[in-house]
Design an enzyme around this catalytic site. Sequence first.
Site, PDB file in Angstrom:
ATOM      1  N   HIS A   1       0.842  -1.193   0.000  1.00 49.99           N
ATOM      2  CA  HIS A   1       0.000   0.000   0.000  1.00 49.99           C
ATOM      3  C   HIS A   1       0.880   1.246   0.000  1.00 49.99           C
ATOM      4  O   HIS A   1       2.073   1.160   0.317  1.00 49.99           O
ATOM      5  CB  HIS A   1      -0.887   0.006   1.253  1.00 49.99           C
ATOM      6  CG  HIS A   1      -0.091  -0.026   2.516  1.00 49.99           C
ATOM      7  ND1 HIS A   1       0.291  -1.213   3.121  1.00 49.99           N
ATOM      8  CD2 HIS A   1       0.450   0.966   3.270  1.00 49.99           C
ATOM      9  CE1 HIS A   1       1.013  -0.939   4.191  1.00 49.99           C
ATOM     10  NE2 HIS A   1       1.136   0.378   4.308  1.00 49.99           N
TER      11      HIS A   1
ATOM     12  N   HIS B   1       5.846   6.754  -1.646  1.00 48.01           N
ATOM     13  CA  HIS B   1       6.610   5.520  -1.805  1.00 48.01           C
ATOM     14  C   HIS B   1       5.725   4.343  -1.401  1.00 48.01           C
ATOM     15  O   HIS B   1       4.710   4.525  -0.722  1.00 48.01           O
ATOM     16  CB  HIS B   1       7.853   5.530  -0.899  1.00 48.01           C
ATOM     17  CG  HIS B   1       7.518   5.463   0.558  1.00 48.01           C
ATOM     18  ND1 HIS B   1       7.108   6.562   1.287  1.00 48.01           N
ATOM     19  CD2 HIS B   1       7.478   4.424   1.424  1.00 48.01           C
ATOM     20  CE1 HIS B   1       6.848   6.202   2.525  1.00 48.01           C
ATOM     21  NE2 HIS B   1       7.063   4.903   2.642  1.00 48.01           N
TER      22      HIS B   1
END
Length: 183
Positions: free
Chosen positions: A40, A123
């Site tokens: 995620h 990220h």
Amino acid sequence: MRLFVAVTPPPDAIDELRSATAALRTGSEQLRWSAPEQWHLTLAFLGEVDDRARQDVVERLGRAAARHGPCTLSLAGAGRFGQRVLWTRVHGDVDRLRRLAASVRAAARRSRIAVEDRPYRPHLTLARARGDADLRPAVAALSGFAGREWTADELHLVHSRLGAGPDGRAHHELLRSWSLGRS
Ligand code: 2AM
């Protein structure tokens, strides 16, 4: 309960990344890889949140999601936070994603939840080192990875239970999801 807010890549984008990292994931004792099903992009880590603050932030997150449209993103290459965290880079509508992350963090603060002030760095965390590790070979090995485009069109509030998942990892449970850009 321990909560975080995230967007998630669709299964095909996860599969590409799963293939691109397959050799690396079997190779190293030093790294603890997160489960591909749980990959995620964290927008905000809320930490331990009590029931009252949770109810409040749920309302605010719903409104924040409605104010922001979907983001077209892709994953490519890799980077690291020092000797501890290996991640893959996010490309595309990152300015939009940044604005969404800022709204999510503002929503949390208004619900009196402490969130970190550091600038958001888009990220997706792939692995964490068990101690300090030289992550440069892994970063280099993933430098050629370029995933397809996908659309983040939902915001998720996730409950993380430490140690409750497979292999002692955290178990993630979706508590709420909102479509981006729809009220
Ligand atoms: P990250 O890997 O993208 O940094 C759930 O724990 C998620 O919250 C993690 O995947 C992590 O996202 C994020 N997170 C951010 N700060 C954290 C912290 N202090 N402790 C645990 N998780 C944190």
